[in-house]
Design a protein around this motif. Structure first.
Motif, short mmCIF file in Angstrom:
data_model
loop_
_atom_site.label_atom_id
_atom_site.label_comp_id
_atom_site.label_asym_id
_atom_site.label_seq_id
_atom_site.Cartn_x
_atom_site.Cartn_y
_atom_site.Cartn_z
N PRO A 14 105.14 74.95 -27.43
CA PRO A 14 106.31 75.55 -28.07
C PRO A 14 106.97 76.59 -27.17
N VAL A 60 102.28 77.92 -38.57
CA VAL A 60 103.54 77.32 -39.00
C VAL A 60 103.30 76.44 -40.23
N HIS A 68 109.66 72.46 -29.70
CA HIS A 68 109.07 71.87 -28.50
C HIS A 68 110.08 70.97 -27.81
N ARG A 111 108.11 78.51 -41.46
CA ARG A 111 108.16 78.60 -40.00
C ARG A 111 107.90 77.26 -39.33
N TYR A 116 109.90 78.45 -28.57
CA TYR A 116 110.40 79.48 -29.49
C TYR A 116 110.07 79.07 -30.91
N GLY A 117 110.15 80.03 -31.82
CA GLY A 117 109.90 79.76 -33.23
C GLY A 117 111.18 79.88 -34.03
N ALA A 129 106.98 81.81 -30.24
CA ALA A 129 106.23 80.78 -30.96
C ALA A 129 105.27 81.45 -31.94
N ASN A 187 107.56 75.76 -35.02
CA ASN A 187 107.65 75.99 -33.58
C ASN A 187 108.43 74.84 -32.95
#
Length: 267
Positions: free
Chosen positions: A113, A253, A208, A204, A115-116, A249, A206
Motif C-alpha cells: 500500500p 482496514v 495499491h 478504511r 496511501y490509505g 497506509a 489501503n
C-alpha cells in the motif's frame, strides 16, 4: 569471429536499452478526479505514477478508458482491471485491496500500500470525532455505500444521496448535520474533513498498484519506488496538493467479517 562477437554485444546492449526504456503503461478511467482526468492530464495518481516511472527507468504513459463522470462505490471497483489482465496496460493505481480484484486474483497481484483512504466525517467543529456519538445526529451517506449499510444497521438517523456533491448540499442546506464522505472525493469538491477525525477501521482501505502476476519483476520495482516516494513525503505532498486527506497506509482496514460485529471505534 571478432565481428560476430561485437555484433552480438551490440545487439545485447540494444535489447537491454530498449527494455529499460519501455514505457510504463498505466490504465486510467478518463473521468476519475482527483485521481486522473484525461481532459487536462492531471490527477494525484498521474503524478505519483509518473514519479514511479522515473524511478524504475520506464516513462509513464497513460492509457485512457471511457467512463461516466462521478464516483463509484469503493468496494464495487470500476477500475480498468480487465484491460490490465488482458495486457492493454502494465499497471492500475489506487486499487483498494484484494477484494477489488474480484474474479482476477489468479491473474493480478498488488504492490504494497502507498496511501490509505476512507469515509471522512464532514461537518461543523462542534461534531464529536467519535462516530458512536453521532447516533442522534442526522448523518448524510452515499446511497448503497458501506457507510450507508453501517449507519442503517446501527440504527442511526441518516439520509442518503446519490453523490458526494449531493451529500455536501444536504449538509449545507441543513437537511443533515454531518456527512460521511469518501475522502478522495473531497479534493474534487474543495472540502476538508473535520479536523482531528480518523476513519474507524470499518471505513478504511489501503490503496495499491495492481500488475499482472506474470510481471513479478515489475511489481517488485514498483514496490521499491513506492516505498521511496512514501518515505520521502512525496506521496503525502501530492495528496495534499489535490485536497485528499493524506493518510498513510492503515494498520487495520475493512474486511467483510467486520460487518458481523460492527463497532465504530478508532482502532
Amino acid at each position: 569471429m571478432k565481428t560476430l562477437v561485437l555484433a552480438a554485444a551490440f545487439l545485447a546492449l540494444t535489447v537491454s536499452t530498449s527494455e529499460a526504456a519501455a514505457p510504463l503503461r498505466v490504465c486510467f478511467d478518463d473521468h476519475d478526479a482527483p485521481r486522473a482526468v484525461k481532459d487536462d492530464g492531471k490527477g494525484y495518481d498521474i503524478e505519483i505514477m509518473t514519479l514511479v516511472g522515473e524511478k524504475i527507468g520506464r516513462p509513464m504513459v497513460p492509457v485512457w478508458f471511457e467512463t461516466e463522470p462521478g464516483m463509484a462505490e469503493v468496494e464495487d471497483s470500476d477500475l480498468p482491471l480487465e484491460p490490465l489482465a488482458k495486457g492493454q496496460c502494465d499497471a492500475v493505481a489506487s486499487v483498494p485491496g484484494d477484494m477489488a480484484l474480484q474474479g482476477l486474483h489468479d491473474k493480478l497481484a498488488l504492490s504494497g500500500p502507498y496511501y490509505g483512504a476512507g469515509f471522512e466525517l464532514v461537518g461543523p467543529d462542534s461534531l464529536p470525532n467519535d462516530l458512536a456519538s453521532l447516533k442522534n445526529i442526522k448523518v448524510s451517506v452515499q446511497n448503497v455505500s458501506l457507510a450507508n449499510l453501517v449507519v442503517a444497521r446501527l440504527g442511526y438517523d441518516w439520509t442518503a444521496q446519490t453523490t458526494a456533491k449531493g451529500q455536501l448540499e444536504a449538509l449545507d442546506s441543513g437537511a443533515a448535520k454531518a456527512a460521511l464522505i469518501w475522502g478522495p472525493s473531497l479534493g474534487e469538491l474543495g472540502r476538508k474533513p473535520k479536523p482531528g477525525f480518523t476513519p474507524p477501521s470499518i471505513f478504511r482501505w489501503n490503496e495499491h498498484v495492481a500488475v499482472r502476476k506474470s510481471d513479478e519483476d515489475l511489481r517488485k520495482a514498483i514496490d521499491g519506488a513506492l516505498v521511496e516516494l512514501v518515505a520521502s513525503g512525496k506521496v503525502r505532498d501530492i495528496l495534499v496538493k489535490y485536497g485528499v486527506p493524506p493518510h498513510a497506509a492503515f494498520a487495520k482496514v475493512f474486511t467483510p467479517q467486520d460487518l458481523t460485529t460492527i463497532r465504530l471505534t478508532r482502532n
